[in-house]
Design a protein around this motif. Structure first.
Motif, short mmCIF file in Angstrom:
data_model
loop_
_atom_site.label_atom_id
_atom_site.label_comp_id
_atom_site.label_asym_id
_atom_site.label_seq_id
_atom_site.Cartn_x
_atom_site.Cartn_y
_atom_site.Cartn_z
N GLN A 150 0.74 -0.70 0.23
CA GLN A 150 0.33 -0.09 0.10
C GLN A 150 0.84 1.05 -0.06
O GLN A 150 0.86 2.01 -0.32
CB GLN A 150 -1.15 0.54 0.91
CG GLN A 150 -1.87 -0.91 1.05
CD GLN A 150 -1.86 -2.48 1.33
OE1 GLN A 150 -0.80 -2.92 2.37
NE2 GLN A 150 -2.73 -3.48 0.24
N LYS A 151 2.09 0.82 0.59
CA LYS A 151 2.69 2.53 0.46
C LYS A 151 4.13 1.89 0.57
O LYS A 151 5.06 1.97 1.39
CB LYS A 151 2.50 3.40 2.30
CG LYS A 151 1.09 3.77 1.96
CD LYS A 151 1.40 5.02 1.73
CE LYS A 151 0.03 5.70 2.08
NZ LYS A 151 0.23 6.93 3.43
N PRO A 152 4.51 1.45 -0.80
CA PRO A 152 5.58 1.11 -1.45
C PRO A 152 6.95 2.29 -1.14
O PRO A 152 6.81 2.90 -0.55
CB PRO A 152 5.43 0.52 -2.22
CG PRO A 152 4.56 1.07 -2.71
CD PRO A 152 3.63 1.65 -2.06
N ILE A 153 8.08 1.61 -1.27
CA ILE A 153 9.39 2.45 -1.34
C ILE A 153 9.41 3.79 -1.98
O ILE A 153 9.10 2.99 -3.62
CB ILE A 153 10.76 2.38 -0.98
CG1 ILE A 153 10.47 1.55 0.62
CG2 ILE A 153 11.87 3.01 -1.08
CD1 ILE A 153 12.32 0.55 0.90
N VAL A 154 9.15 4.77 -2.48
CA VAL A 154 9.13 5.32 -3.37
C VAL A 154 10.45 6.24 -3.63
O VAL A 154 10.89 7.02 -2.42
CB VAL A 154 7.90 6.53 -3.33
CG1 VAL A 154 8.06 7.71 -4.59
CG2 VAL A 154 6.65 5.60 -3.65
N VAL A 155 10.33 6.57 -4.50
CA VAL A 155 11.99 7.76 -4.95
C VAL A 155 11.26 8.95 -5.14
O VAL A 155 11.26 9.14 -6.22
CB VAL A 155 13.35 7.31 -6.12
CG1 VAL A 155 14.15 8.20 -5.88
CG2 VAL A 155 13.73 6.07 -5.11
N GLY A 156 10.99 10.37 -4.26
CA GLY A 156 11.30 10.71 -4.30
C GLY A 156 12.67 12.16 -5.17
O GLY A 156 13.24 11.64 -4.71
N ILE A 157 12.19 13.63 -5.08
CA ILE A 157 12.42 14.26 -5.87
C ILE A 157 12.50 15.82 -6.13
O ILE A 157 11.54 15.60 -6.84
CB ILE A 157 13.97 13.97 -7.47
CG1 ILE A 157 14.88 15.20 -7.50
CG2 ILE A 157 13.21 14.03 -8.28
CD1 ILE A 157 16.03 15.05 -7.96
N PHE A 158 13.43 16.68 -4.98
CA PHE A 158 12.78 18.24 -6.08
C PHE A 158 13.22 19.25 -5.86
O PHE A 158 14.42 18.71 -5.22
CB PHE A 158 11.30 18.40 -4.64
CG PHE A 158 11.91 18.46 -3.40
CD1 PHE A 158 12.99 19.92 -2.52
CD2 PHE A 158 11.68 17.19 -2.68
CE1 PHE A 158 13.23 19.61 -1.23
CE2 PHE A 158 12.57 17.90 -1.16
CZ PHE A 158 13.16 18.54 -0.78
#
Length: 240
Positions: A230-238
């Motif tokens: 439901q809330k897997p590891i995600v790679v974010g960038i900003f």
């Protein structure tokens, strides 16, 4: 610290308005208000959104900050000094984060709330321009904010060739985040960002290519829960 291009017009309008009112009588009457600037990032996997406050004032303009979203510097203006920082789940009365942060005049910061259920944490880092800044390079840093995750390394992949840019990074806390808050130079370009464990097993990948532009600053992060559908590891960038 450089901000996103689409905020430049807003800043010009705000600054222009302030200058107009200050200069309407006498230019010498203008007094700059002490101001700190803060990005607020919601990496907390335990809810779909958070409400963020400094003292008793909502910094998200009364709207909940969705999981994975952030409030950029332009909106996150704050009075310097010791401030009460809190975060809570909408429609509840108990804060999941309730702490104090110290902000300096004219300094810029990023505040992260992360974790899951009872493991909620927060960190605050100061965002400083890189020493020996090279306008031909892009600048990046990384925070590991995912749950149930081993130490990781981060690869930038271009033309199917991975280049390790961060290595052996366990889940961050305030101490490690302060140590890792500096930006490092990398070649500009369009990259796929991959996160693996120390054995090279992929934990997460950002399939959408990230454009790292020369002269700009970026924060890469992981959020979510290792092994959770439901809330897997995600790679974010900003971009800052």
């Amino acid at each position: 610290m450089k901000t996103k291009n689409y905020f430049i017009l807003l800043m010009m309008v705000l600054v222009g308005g302030l200058a107009f009112s200050a200069c309407s009588n006498d230019d010498d009457d203008y007094v700059r208000m002490p101001t700190a600037y803060v990005n607020f990032v919601n990496a907390y996997a335990g809810a779909d959104a958070l409400g963020i406050k400094l003292d008793n004032n909502s910094v998200d303009r009364g709207y909940s900050l969705k999981y994975g979203d952030y409030i950029p510097y332009d909106y996150g203006r704050a009075y310097p000094g010791t401030r009460r920082f809190s975060a809570g789940i909408p429609n509840t009365t108990t804060a999941i984060v309730d702490s104090t942060i110290n902000l300096r005049d004219s300094a810029t910061y990023t505040s992260f709330v992360y974790g899951y259920q009872d493991t909620v944490s927060s960190i605050l880092v100061e965002d400083k321009d890189a020493a020996n800044f090279d306008a031909s390079k892009a600048y990046i840093r990384f925070f590991n904010l995912s749950e149930n995750t081993p130490a990781v390394k981060v690869n930038l992949i271009q033309n199917n060739t991975p280049t390790a840019v961060f290595n052996d990074r366990p889940i961050d806390n305030q101490t490690s985040a302060a140590t890792n808050a500096g930006f490092i130079a990398t070649n500009e370009g369009s990259y796929t960002i991959q996160v693996t464990d120390m054995n090279g097993t992929q934990l997460a990948i950002r399939n959408e290519a990230a454009a790292l532009n020369a002269g700009r600053y970026y924060t890469i992060l992981t959020r979510g829960i290792n092994g959770n559908a439901q809330k897997p590891i995600v790679v974010g960038i900003f971009q800052h």
